[in-house]
Design an enzyme around this catalytic site. Structure first.
Site, PDB file in Angstrom:
ATOM      1  N   PHE A 166     -53.362  64.521  89.372  1.00 50.50           N
ATOM      2  CA  PHE A 166     -53.631  65.846  89.958  1.00 50.50           C
ATOM      3  C   PHE A 166     -54.756  65.718  90.976  1.00 50.50           C
ATOM      4  O   PHE A 166     -55.608  66.587  91.104  1.00 50.50           O
ATOM      5  CB  PHE A 166     -53.999  66.848  88.849  1.00 50.50           C
ATOM      6  CG  PHE A 166     -52.946  66.961  87.792  1.00 50.50           C
ATOM      7  CD1 PHE A 166     -53.085  66.322  86.569  1.00 50.50           C
ATOM      8  CD2 PHE A 166     -51.772  67.657  88.037  1.00 50.50           C
ATOM      9  CE1 PHE A 166     -52.101  66.403  85.600  1.00 50.50           C
ATOM     10  CE2 PHE A 166     -50.769  67.736  87.074  1.00 50.50           C
ATOM     11  CZ  PHE A 166     -50.936  67.108  85.845  1.00 50.50           C
ATOM     12  N   LEU A 219     -56.450  80.577  97.666  1.00 48.51           N
ATOM     13  CA  LEU A 219     -56.096  81.863  98.285  1.00 48.51           C
ATOM     14  C   LEU A 219     -56.618  81.907  99.715  1.00 48.51           C
ATOM     15  O   LEU A 219     -56.927  82.971 100.238  1.00 48.51           O
ATOM     16  CB  LEU A 219     -56.684  83.030  97.477  1.00 48.51           C
ATOM     17  CG  LEU A 219     -55.933  83.422  96.197  1.00 48.51           C
ATOM     18  CD1 LEU A 219     -56.648  84.568  95.493  1.00 48.51           C
ATOM     19  CD2 LEU A 219     -54.477  83.811  96.490  1.00 48.51           C
ATOM     20  N   CYS A 253     -47.995  65.479  99.292  1.00 48.31           N
ATOM     21  CA  CYS A 253     -47.559  65.907  97.963  1.00 48.31           C
ATOM     22  C   CYS A 253     -46.828  67.242  97.931  1.00 48.31           C
ATOM     23  O   CYS A 253     -45.671  67.299  97.513  1.00 48.31           O
ATOM     24  CB  CYS A 253     -48.750  65.917  97.022  1.00 48.31           C
ATOM     25  SG  CYS A 253     -49.243  64.234  96.621  1.00 48.31           S
TER      26      CYS A 253
HETATM   27  C1  UDX Z   1     -47.904  57.872  95.842  1.00 40.63           C
HETATM   28  C2  UDX Z   1     -46.770  58.875  95.820  1.00 40.63           C
HETATM   29  O1  UDX Z   1     -46.394  59.187  97.177  1.00 40.63           O
HETATM   30  C3  UDX Z   1     -47.202  60.123  95.135  1.00 40.63           C
HETATM   31  O2  UDX Z   1     -46.074  60.985  94.962  1.00 40.63           O
HETATM   32  C4  UDX Z   1     -47.705  59.788  93.780  1.00 40.63           C
HETATM   33  O3  UDX Z   1     -48.166  60.986  93.161  1.00 40.63           O
HETATM   34  C5  UDX Z   1     -48.801  58.741  93.842  1.00 40.63           C
HETATM   35  O4  UDX Z   1     -48.397  57.597  94.577  1.00 40.63           O
HETATM   36  P1  UDX Z   1     -49.711  57.518  97.615  1.00 40.63           P
HETATM   37  O5  UDX Z   1     -50.746  56.801  96.850  1.00 40.63           O
HETATM   38  O6  UDX Z   1     -50.082  58.375  98.756  1.00 40.63           O
HETATM   39  O7  UDX Z   1     -48.904  58.440  96.659  1.00 40.63           O
HETATM   40  O8  UDX Z   1     -48.657  56.392  98.110  1.00 40.63           O
HETATM   41  P2  UDX Z   1     -48.865  55.497  99.385  1.00 40.63           P
HETATM   42  O9  UDX Z   1     -50.059  55.921 100.138  1.00 40.63           O
HETATM   43  O10 UDX Z   1     -47.532  55.453 100.029  1.00 40.63           O
HETATM   44  O11 UDX Z   1     -49.214  54.068  98.765  1.00 40.63           O
HETATM   45  C6  UDX Z   1     -48.268  53.329  98.097  1.00 40.63           C
HETATM   46  C7  UDX Z   1     -48.776  51.879  98.077  1.00 40.63           C
HETATM   47  O12 UDX Z   1     -47.861  51.067  97.348  1.00 40.63           O
HETATM   48  C8  UDX Z   1     -48.896  51.249  99.463  1.00 40.63           C
HETATM   49  O13 UDX Z   1     -50.144  50.641  99.573  1.00 40.63           O
HETATM   50  C9  UDX Z   1     -47.778  50.198  99.498  1.00 40.63           C
HETATM   51  O14 UDX Z   1     -48.141  49.058 100.253  1.00 40.63           O
HETATM   52  C10 UDX Z   1     -47.633  49.848  98.032  1.00 40.63           C
HETATM   53  N1  UDX Z   1     -46.318  49.349  97.632  1.00 40.63           N
HETATM   54  C11 UDX Z   1     -45.194  50.039  98.000  1.00 40.63           C
HETATM   55  C12 UDX Z   1     -46.245  48.192  96.830  1.00 40.63           C
HETATM   56  O15 UDX Z   1     -47.252  47.585  96.503  1.00 40.63           O
HETATM   57  N2  UDX Z   1     -45.021  47.756  96.424  1.00 40.63           N
HETATM   58  C13 UDX Z   1     -43.865  48.401  96.790  1.00 40.63           C
HETATM   59  O16 UDX Z   1     -42.771  47.945  96.408  1.00 40.63           O
HETATM   60  C14 UDX Z   1     -43.952  49.577  97.611  1.00 40.63           C
HETATM   61  C1  UDX Z   2     -52.435  68.519  96.104  1.00 41.37           C
HETATM   62  C2  UDX Z   2     -52.838  69.092  94.740  1.00 41.37           C
HETATM   63  O1  UDX Z   2     -53.975  69.945  94.913  1.00 41.37           O
HETATM   64  C3  UDX Z   2     -53.205  67.951  93.786  1.00 41.37           C
HETATM   65  O2  UDX Z   2     -53.509  68.483  92.525  1.00 41.37           O
HETATM   66  C4  UDX Z   2     -51.989  67.018  93.681  1.00 41.37           C
HETATM   67  O3  UDX Z   2     -52.287  65.920  92.835  1.00 41.37           O
HETATM   68  C5  UDX Z   2     -51.623  66.478  95.043  1.00 41.37           C
HETATM   69  O4  UDX Z   2     -51.350  67.574  95.947  1.00 41.37           O
HETATM   70  P1  UDX Z   2     -53.625  67.578  98.247  1.00 41.37           P
HETATM   71  O5  UDX Z   2     -52.244  67.650  98.807  1.00 41.37           O
HETATM   72  O6  UDX Z   2     -54.396  66.325  98.398  1.00 41.37           O
HETATM   73  O7  UDX Z   2     -53.565  67.878  96.638  1.00 41.37           O
HETATM   74  O8  UDX Z   2     -54.518  68.721  98.917  1.00 41.37           O
HETATM   75  P2  UDX Z   2     -54.832  70.251  98.589  1.00 41.37           P
HETATM   76  O9  UDX Z   2     -56.283  70.403  98.590  1.00 41.37           O
HETATM   77  O10 UDX Z   2     -54.068  70.716  97.425  1.00 41.37           O
HETATM   78  O11 UDX Z   2     -54.248  70.999  99.919  1.00 41.37           O
HETATM   79  C6  UDX Z   2     -52.877  70.900 100.162  1.00 41.37           C
HETATM   80  C7  UDX Z   2     -52.596  71.706 101.422  1.00 41.37           C
HETATM   81  O12 UDX Z   2     -52.770  73.104 101.158  1.00 41.37           O
HETATM   82  C8  UDX Z   2     -53.502  71.364 102.602  1.00 41.37           C
HETATM   83  O13 UDX Z   2     -52.721  71.325 103.789  1.00 41.37           O
HETATM   84  C9  UDX Z   2     -54.478  72.535 102.658  1.00 41.37           C
HETATM   85  O14 UDX Z   2     -54.909  72.792 103.987  1.00 41.37           O
HETATM   86  C10 UDX Z   2     -53.609  73.679 102.150  1.00 41.37           C
HETATM   87  N1  UDX Z   2     -54.366  74.762 101.515  1.00 41.37           N
HETATM   88  C11 UDX Z   2     -55.077  74.505 100.384  1.00 41.37           C
HETATM   89  C12 UDX Z   2     -54.294  76.049 102.058  1.00 41.37           C
HETATM   90  O15 UDX Z   2     -53.644  76.254 103.086  1.00 41.37           O
HETATM   91  N2  UDX Z   2     -54.959  77.057 101.442  1.00 41.37           N
HETATM   92  C13 UDX Z   2     -55.690  76.856 100.301  1.00 41.37           C
HETATM   93  O16 UDX Z   2     -56.279  77.806  99.782  1.00 41.37           O
HETATM   94  C14 UDX Z   2     -55.756  75.533  99.766  1.00 41.37           C
END
Ligand code: UDX
Ligand code: UDX
Length: 459
Positions: free
Chosen positions: A168, A278, A288
């Site tokens: 999260f 909000l 995400c």
């Molecule tokens: C990812 C998912 O997108 C998200 O939905 C989940 O909640 C958490 O993991 P994120 O950490 O942003 O989020 O992924 P990303 O930034 O794409 O990083 C994935 C990493 O895995 C990269 O560093 C990539 O090089 C690596 N990877 C990918 C491996 O090591 N092996 C693989 O086969 C594919």
């Molecule tokens: C979100 C969830 O908060 C996190 O719990 C989950 O694990 C991954 O996805 P993240 O996407 O990193 O995290 O950012 P977040 O702070 O949630 O903002 C998401 C988007 O909503 C951003 O584009 C932000 O600008 C927008 N946002 C957020 C609004 O427009 N209004 C708000 O009040 C809060």
């Protein structure tokens, strides 16, 4: 405990570094050699406040290792986190091929003994059992045995359970969120696995690394695999829907002359609603919300349910980005030939992540309408990710950005945008017009300077 984290992206690297910081031994595995080399040198491939410091400290105490060698990671660990990307496919479904590749890889390297395999990546509901099947396939393939994976595992004294442990973490506060979680969710059918995971998180549950160590222990939700996976999707879908809700209210406020900032304050004080998430604006982006809401809609569809509310939340969000363009057209009439300056490019502050950032749509739309687009972003302007952009001139200084602009649009609510020299910027602009896409700036101060201030739902 001995931990391996496979996939050192925004989630995997933060999880690995923080678990090492709490005293475990963590091997981070990634198939991107460049990233591994960078992390070995103590530098983080992503911008996340506080991350490189804890990486360097844990590495110096030999509790954090980086490698491209999956076999080394698997055979030297008891808990294996899968944290590779699960991006959205064009259809909106989750792309789980990386999870499949890693699960199969784990299967081929599993050694004798008991291991916990943890789905940290957000995977479609019901994936826990699917991961188990893939791991067993990998094991059976390695042994070239024609017996089933289960029998092969028994014969080799290999045992494992799969756990769903959704994250999260908010980008820009992922380290803080790891040490100060509202709850920890653990889903599995294996009792031993749940016990090991609770032992792993004990220091965090006891708030040993929390901002306020006096708070009661963190709640741990123990449930089954599918419910844990559903908790992740439902949490993100709710938060995204809450934002689309306040954006819808903002759009009505624009027409009836109410101020959505006051409305948000007035409803948020109801503890059933809450004040967070909000903040009306040009909508949500990131890696995400868009993919998780879309995956939930597709999963519902796969099981014969039309998730109308979630589809509406997505539609409101898509339209919200267009509203900044409409407000520019209202102020400037013709945008062709005009110069528009964007304050901020990333999808939210304190991150370098451009995935599904609203700025990308604005750049595309403004170019289509014949406007010239300039931008300044505290991270992108410095790290040069800007080189990858087309149709926008990325400035390295916010004040140079204002030079010759017909209007500014605040796209990302970076803290430093509060204290820019707007007096100087107004003088450099052809029209001192600013569209505050996040209702973030001080309207009175800007109007005193001579700006025409336009918010979202703040008419
Ligand atoms: C990812 C998912 O997108 C998200 O939905 C989940 O909640 C958490 O993991 P994120 O950490 O942003 O989020 O992924 P990303 O930034 O794409 O990083 C994935 C990493 O895995 C990269 O560093 C990539 O090089 C690596 N990877 C990918 C491996 O090591 N092996 C693989 O086969 C594919
Ligand atoms: C979100 C969830 O908060 C996190 O719990 C989950 O694990 C991954 O996805 P993240 O996407 O990193 O995290 O950012 P977040 O702070 O949630 O903002 C998401 C988007 O909503 C951003 O584009 C932000 O600008 C927008 N946002 C957020 C609004 O427009 N209004 C708000 O009040 C809060």
């Amino acid at each position: 405990m001995r931990v391996c984290v496979i996939g050192t992206g925004y989630v995997g690297l933060v999880t690995g570094a923080c678990l090492a910081h709490t005293g475990h031994h963590v091997i981070c595995v990634d198939n991107n050699e460049e990233k591994v080399k960078l992390m070995k040198s103590g530098r983080s491939p992503i911008y996340e406040p506080g991350l490189s410091e804890i990486m360097q400290k844990s590495a110096s105490e030999d509790r954090l290792e980086f490698t491209g060698d999956l076999k080394y990671g698997v055979t030297n660990s008891d808990i294996l986190f899968i944290a590779v990307g699960t991006p959205a496919l064009p259809s909106g479904d989750s792309d789980t091929r990386y999870v499949e590749a890693v699960a199969r890889g784990i299967g081929t390297h599993l050694n004798k003994g008991y291991k916990v395999i943890v789905n940290k990546s957000t995977v479609p509901i019901g994936s826990g059992d699917w991961v188990r099947m893939i791991v067993l396939d990998g094991l059976a393939e390695r042994e070239h045995s024609d017996t089933s994976g289960d029998e092969t595992a028994k014969r080799l004294g290999i045992e494992f359970d799969v756990v769903s442990n959704p994250e999260f973490l908010r980008e820009g506060s992922a380290v803080y969120d790891t040490f100060n979680p509202d709850r920890i969710v653990l889903g599995s059918n294996g009792k031993r696995a749940l016990q090991m995971m609770q032992e792993l998180y004990q220091p965090i549950v006891e708030r040993k690394f929390a901002e306020d160590a006096s708070m009661p222990p963190v709640s741990v939700v123990l449930t089954d695999l599918s419910s844990a996976e559903m908790i992740k999707y439902a949490a993100n879908a709710f938060l995204a829907t809450k934002i689309s809700f306040i954006n819808e209210i903002a759009n009505v406020c624009d027409r009836v002359g109410a101020d959505v900032v006051q409305v948000a304050k007035g409803i948020g004080l109801d503890t059933r609603i809450g004040t967070k998430f909000l903040q009306a604006g040009i909508g949500w982006g990131g890696s995400c919300f868009p993919k998780d809401v879309s995956a939930m809609i597709h999963t519902a569809d796969d099981y014969g349910y039309d998730a109308q509310l979630l589809k509406a939340a997505v539609d409101v969000n898509k339209r919200q980005r267009q509203i900044a363009i409409e407000k520019l057209q209202h102020e400037l009439k013709i945008l062709k030939g005009k110069t528009i300056g964007l304050l901020g490019l990333t999808f939210k502050p304190d991150t370098d992540d451009m995935r599904d950032a609203p700025a990308l749509n604005l750049i595309e739309q403004l170019n289509r309408l014949g406007a010239k687009v300039k931008a300044y972003d505290p991270i992108v302007s410095q790290t040069g990710i800007g080189q990858g952009f087309t149709g926008v001139v990325v400035e390295t200084d916010p004040h140079r950005l204002a030079d010759g602009c017909d209007a500014l649009v605040l796209v990302t609510d970076w803290q430093q945008f509060e204290t820019l020299d707007y007096e100087k910027m107004a003088k450099q602009m052809i029209n001192p017009v600013i569209i505050d896409g996040r209702n973030f700036l001080d309207r009175e101060k800007l109007e005193k300077i001579g700006f025409r201030y336009v918010g979202i739902g703040r008419s």
